[in-house]
Design an enzyme around this catalytic site. Structure first.
Site, PDB file in Angstrom:
ATOM      1  N   ARG A   1      -1.969   7.016  24.920  1.00  0.00           N
ATOM      2  CA  ARG A   1      -1.346   5.782  25.398  1.00  0.00           C
ATOM      3  C   ARG A   1      -0.297   6.050  26.469  1.00  0.00           C
ATOM      4  O   ARG A   1      -0.106   5.281  27.382  1.00  0.00           O
ATOM      5  CB  ARG A   1      -0.660   5.041  24.234  1.00  0.00           C
ATOM      6  CG  ARG A   1      -1.553   4.262  23.295  1.00  0.00           C
ATOM      7  CD  ARG A   1      -0.682   3.357  22.441  1.00  0.00           C
ATOM      8  NE  ARG A   1       0.386   2.795  23.241  1.00  0.00           N
ATOM      9  CZ  ARG A   1       1.676   2.798  22.866  1.00  0.00           C
ATOM     10  NH1 ARG A   1       2.029   3.318  21.713  1.00  0.00           N
ATOM     11  NH2 ARG A   1       2.589   2.287  23.653  1.00  0.00           N
TER      12      ARG A   1
ATOM     13  N   ARG B   1       2.953  -3.407  22.911  1.00  0.00           N
ATOM     14  CA  ARG B   1       4.177  -4.220  22.933  1.00  0.00           C
ATOM     15  C   ARG B   1       4.572  -4.635  24.339  1.00  0.00           C
ATOM     16  O   ARG B   1       5.060  -5.732  24.577  1.00  0.00           O
ATOM     17  CB  ARG B   1       5.345  -3.422  22.362  1.00  0.00           C
ATOM     18  CG  ARG B   1       5.399  -3.341  20.883  1.00  0.00           C
ATOM     19  CD  ARG B   1       6.740  -2.837  20.495  1.00  0.00           C
ATOM     20  NE  ARG B   1       7.781  -3.662  21.026  1.00  0.00           N
ATOM     21  CZ  ARG B   1       8.149  -4.828  20.481  1.00  0.00           C
ATOM     22  NH1 ARG B   1       7.525  -5.252  19.418  1.00  0.00           N
ATOM     23  NH2 ARG B   1       9.093  -5.565  21.010  1.00  0.00           N
TER      24      ARG B   1
ATOM     25  N   ASP C   1      13.370   8.266  23.352  1.00  0.00           N
ATOM     26  CA  ASP C   1      12.003   8.741  23.591  1.00  0.00           C
ATOM     27  C   ASP C   1      11.928  10.261  23.700  1.00  0.00           C
ATOM     28  O   ASP C   1      10.830  10.824  23.693  1.00  0.00           O
ATOM     29  CB  ASP C   1      11.440   8.101  24.868  1.00  0.00           C
ATOM     30  CG  ASP C   1      11.344   6.589  24.746  1.00  0.00           C
ATOM     31  OD1 ASP C   1      11.165   5.921  25.781  1.00  0.00           O
ATOM     32  OD2 ASP C   1      11.479   6.067  23.615  1.00  0.00           O
TER      33      ASP C   1
ATOM     34  N   CYS D   1       5.898  -2.068  15.327  1.00  0.00           N
ATOM     35  CA  CYS D   1       4.996  -0.931  15.524  1.00  0.00           C
ATOM     36  C   CYS D   1       5.481   0.196  14.638  1.00  0.00           C
ATOM     37  O   CYS D   1       6.446   0.029  13.893  1.00  0.00           O
ATOM     38  CB  CYS D   1       4.956  -0.534  16.996  1.00  0.00           C
ATOM     39  SG  CYS D   1       6.382   0.412  17.516  1.00  0.00           S
TER      40      CYS D   1
ATOM     41  N   LYS E   1       5.463   5.657  32.732  1.00  0.00           N
ATOM     42  CA  LYS E   1       4.767   4.624  31.947  1.00  0.00           C
ATOM     43  C   LYS E   1       5.619   3.369  31.825  1.00  0.00           C
ATOM     44  O   LYS E   1       5.161   2.249  32.072  1.00  0.00           O
ATOM     45  CB  LYS E   1       4.435   5.125  30.547  1.00  0.00           C
ATOM     46  CG  LYS E   1       3.974   3.997  29.600  1.00  0.00           C
ATOM     47  CD  LYS E   1       3.736   4.481  28.184  1.00  0.00           C
ATOM     48  CE  LYS E   1       4.916   4.575  27.327  1.00  0.00           C
ATOM     49  NZ  LYS E   1       5.355   3.329  26.670  1.00  0.00           N
ATOM     50  N   ASN E   2       6.883   3.542  31.437  1.00  0.00           N
ATOM     51  CA  ASN E   2       7.726   2.390  31.140  1.00  0.00           C
ATOM     52  C   ASN E   2       8.210   1.653  32.370  1.00  0.00           C
ATOM     53  O   ASN E   2       8.857   0.620  32.265  1.00  0.00           O
ATOM     54  CB  ASN E   2       8.899   2.816  30.246  1.00  0.00           C
ATOM     55  CG  ASN E   2       8.402   3.179  28.868  1.00  0.00           C
ATOM     56  OD1 ASN E   2       7.263   2.838  28.508  1.00  0.00           O
ATOM     57  ND2 ASN E   2       9.208   3.880  28.111  1.00  0.00           N
TER      58      ASN E   2
ATOM     59  N   ARG F   1      11.208  -4.182  15.698  1.00  0.00           N
ATOM     60  CA  ARG F   1      11.289  -4.554  17.126  1.00  0.00           C
ATOM     61  C   ARG F   1      11.211  -6.061  17.348  1.00  0.00           C
ATOM     62  O   ARG F   1      10.267  -6.561  17.975  1.00  0.00           O
ATOM     63  CB  ARG F   1      10.235  -3.796  17.910  1.00  0.00           C
ATOM     64  CG  ARG F   1      10.327  -2.279  17.677  1.00  0.00           C
ATOM     65  CD  ARG F   1       9.333  -1.483  18.453  1.00  0.00           C
ATOM     66  NE  ARG F   1       9.665  -1.407  19.863  1.00  0.00           N
ATOM     67  CZ  ARG F   1       8.960  -0.687  20.753  1.00  0.00           C
ATOM     68  NH1 ARG F   1       7.904  -0.021  20.337  1.00  0.00           N
ATOM     69  NH2 ARG F   1       9.304  -0.642  22.012  1.00  0.00           N
ATOM     70  N   PRO F   2      12.191  -6.833  16.884  1.00  0.00           N
ATOM     71  CA  PRO F   2      12.202  -8.284  17.110  1.00  0.00           C
ATOM     72  C   PRO F   2      12.395  -8.607  18.587  1.00  0.00           C
ATOM     73  O   PRO F   2      12.669  -7.717  19.390  1.00  0.00           O
ATOM     74  CB  PRO F   2      13.419  -8.739  16.294  1.00  0.00           C
ATOM     75  CG  PRO F   2      14.304  -7.550  16.212  1.00  0.00           C
ATOM     76  CD  PRO F   2      13.407  -6.346  16.221  1.00  0.00           C
ATOM     77  N   VAL F   3      12.227  -9.883  18.973  1.00  0.00           N
ATOM     78  CA  VAL F   3      12.403 -10.288  20.376  1.00  0.00           C
ATOM     79  C   VAL F   3      13.461 -11.384  20.522  1.00  0.00           C
ATOM     80  O   VAL F   3      13.464 -12.134  21.502  1.00  0.00           O
ATOM     81  CB  VAL F   3      11.055 -10.743  20.979  1.00  0.00           C
ATOM     82  CG1 VAL F   3      10.082  -9.574  21.079  1.00  0.00           C
ATOM     83  CG2 VAL F   3      10.456 -11.905  20.187  1.00  0.00           C
ATOM     84  N   ASP F   4      14.376 -11.437  19.554  1.00  0.00           N
ATOM     85  CA  ASP F   4      15.391 -12.517  19.564  1.00  0.00           C
ATOM     86  C   ASP F   4      16.263 -12.466  20.818  1.00  0.00           C
ATOM     87  O   ASP F   4      16.632 -13.512  21.368  1.00  0.00           O
ATOM     88  CB  ASP F   4      16.259 -12.413  18.299  1.00  0.00           C
ATOM     89  CG  ASP F   4      16.883 -11.026  18.151  1.00  0.00           C
ATOM     90  OD1 ASP F   4      18.088 -10.948  17.849  1.00  0.00           O
ATOM     91  OD2 ASP F   4      16.179 -10.023  18.391  1.00  0.00           O
TER      92      ASP F   4
ATOM     93  N   LEU G   1      18.408   3.927  17.643  1.00  0.00           N
ATOM     94  CA  LEU G   1      17.744   2.752  18.238  1.00  0.00           C
ATOM     95  C   LEU G   1      16.626   2.184  17.374  1.00  0.00           C
ATOM     96  O   LEU G   1      16.497   0.971  17.249  1.00  0.00           O
ATOM     97  CB  LEU G   1      17.198   3.096  19.631  1.00  0.00           C
ATOM     98  CG  LEU G   1      18.160   2.653  20.750  1.00  0.00           C
ATOM     99  CD1 LEU G   1      19.233   3.701  20.941  1.00  0.00           C
ATOM    100  CD2 LEU G   1      17.439   2.345  22.019  1.00  0.00           C
TER     101      LEU G   1
END
Ligand code: EPZ
Length: 445
Positions: free
Chosen positions: A411, A102, A319, A126, A32-33, A131-134, A341
């Site tokens: 998902r 995401r 995961d 989520c 998936k990833n 889960r920031p995107v900085d 994490l």
């Protein structure tokens, strides 16, 4: 019991009857990833790419809708997907699709690299964390992008009105998978050389780099903490195959171990599973290589508790934390599991305790005291990997476990229950009334 008069809404649940021995072989789907980011990567190329070993997942469908909304043509025939990005006609992604998943945010780097502009709604948090995107933003700024957020949308464009990004030096404060992928994709079409330092090293990063190289990109060092990219003018079409899903493979190995069964997991890359295999061995569970790309679990009556700390690859994968915790609920002795994490990825603890596990939580640490048996119960999946953890626990529990929240599972797992049934597990997806106290099966699907 009479049904209430106001609309008996229905929801699917998975019934799992424990105590079955499993046997046989299960074939693992594409990762998936990796599949999701390869689909985003196809935006970099103005010709058609063919990607095989594509998993059948709700998330892949969402990414397909997103790419189609940007003007791409996506065709699928079984596990082969053809993506033609020559029709790309906008760099603006719709909120309703991005908010669903995401990984949609992984189109930012490719859009910026290809068109010099990206307008993508922020993915938001989520169930497992903020889960920031900085780190993504700082990385793209290092390649000469102007990035700002307005009304919840990230606007990124090449500084100074130029068309192409400029190669640069991006040091990541943390080896974020998504940030590494976004910067890598943006850099493939930038002018000059880009160096990504403290890069993530997950197998999915290597798969993305190999996909871009197959399209003509110049990338070295993927899989290490230093990736060097020489930007090129354009990319060309390619045929590529997605790597197997190491997380799905680990879930099946754990299902075999917890049911004391001998099963074979096929079409896997054992080297992608090193940290998981090491912890299984440490607990006294034997997994042998059974020919190339095949692993076999050897039944083991008892096994020991082990301590686990989730870390970026090649550390223990977050995961697999929840599925592995299910195994450890029945281990001899105790285990200390530290989730490093994601700040909210221990919600499955309460559900496992409903099944008779003995787990105490202290912040991001779970202390699992092994018990002799689990008993089936109605439980709720709180996120994707927690759903697999509950199935695995249900396979070993006495009686019936009824799992709700299956949208999480769909998902990211390709026909999990069909594959489990193929190994001899007893499980069934049924619909239940949401409102009634005692759910009764209306129809069997
Ligand atoms: C990817 O998420 C995976 N998702 C996740 O899998 C996986 O858990 C994660 O990598 C770690 O292995 C996909 O590939 C689609 P990160 P990603 O950026 O890229 C913090 C699953 O179950 N961070 O490596 O979002 C972040 O908050 C999913 O399949 C920042 O602070 O993960 C987290 O604490 C769940 N700022 C940590 O880094 C940033 O800009 C790791 O996140 C980016 C990340």
């Amino acid at each position: 019991m009479s049904k209430t008069v106001n609309s008996p809404e229905q929801t699917p649940v998975l019934r799992v009857w424990g105590g079955q021995k499993l046997s046989g072989e299960v074939v693992i789907s594409g990762a998936k990833n990796s599949a999701l980011v390869l689909m985003a990567g196809s935006l970099l190329c103005s010709e058609a790419c063919r990607i095989s070993n594509m998993p059948g997942l709700a998330d892949v469908k969402t990414m397909t809708k997103l790419l189609s909304a940007l003007g791409l043509t996506v065709k699928r025939d079984h596990d082969v997907m053809e993506i033609d990005a020559s029709g790309l006609n906008t760099s603006e992604a719709p909120y309703e699709l991005v908010s669903k998943m995401r990984a949609s945010f992984f189109i930012v780097g490719a859009l910026l690299g290809r068109t010099g502009i990206a307008r993508v709604p922020l993915p938001g948090g989520c169930s497992i964390g903020d889960r920031p995107v900085d780190i993504h933003v700082r990385g793209l700024q290092a390649l000469g992008a102007d990035v700002h957020v307005e009304h919840g949308v990230l606007h990124a464009y090449v500084r100074g009105g130029k068309k192409r990004l400029q190669g640069g030096h991006a040091y990541l404060d943390f080896p974020s998978v998504g940030a590494t992928e976004n910067i890598l994709m943006a850099a493939t079409l930038a002018e000059g050389e880009t160096i990504i330092e403290n890069a993530a090293r997950e197998p999915e990063i290597v798969d993305l780099a190999n996909f871009c190289i197959a399209m003509g990109a110049k990338i070295q060092g993927a899989g290490t903490d230093k990736i060097v990219i020489q930007g090129v003018e354009r990319l060309h079409s390619c045929d590529y195959s997605v790597i197997p899903d190491r997380i799905e493979a680990a879930s099946f190995l754990l299902a075999g171990a917890i049911t004391r069964s001998e099963i074979t997991v096929a079409a896997v890359c054992p080297e992608h599973l090193t940290p998981v295999l090491a912890k299984l061995a440490e607990s006294g569970i034997t997994v042998v290589a059974d020919g190339p790309n095949r692993l076999r679990v050897i039944p083991t009556e008892t096994y020991r508790g082990v301590d686990i700390e989730t870390l970026p690859h090649p550390g223990f994968p977050t995961d697999v934390q929840s599925p592995f915790m299910s195994l450890l609920t029945l281990a001899e002795g105790s285990s200390v599991i530290t989730e490093k994490l994601f700040e909210n990825r221990l919600q499955h603890v309460a559900e496992l305790n409903r099944m008779g596990a003995d787990i105490r939580l202290k912040g991001s640490v779970a202390i699992v005291n092994g018990v002799a048996r689990l008993s089936g119960a109605p439980v709720m999946a709180t996120d994707l990997r927690a759903s697999a953890a509950l199935v695995i626990a249900g396979l070993a529990a006495d009686g019936e476990t009824v799992i709700s929240g299956l949208h999480h599972m769909d998902r990211g797992y390709s026909d999990l229950e069909g594959k489990m049934r193929g190994l001899g597990a007893k499980l069934e997806r049924t619909m239940v009334d949401v409102v009634s106290e005692n759910p009764e099966p209306a129809t069997a699907q």
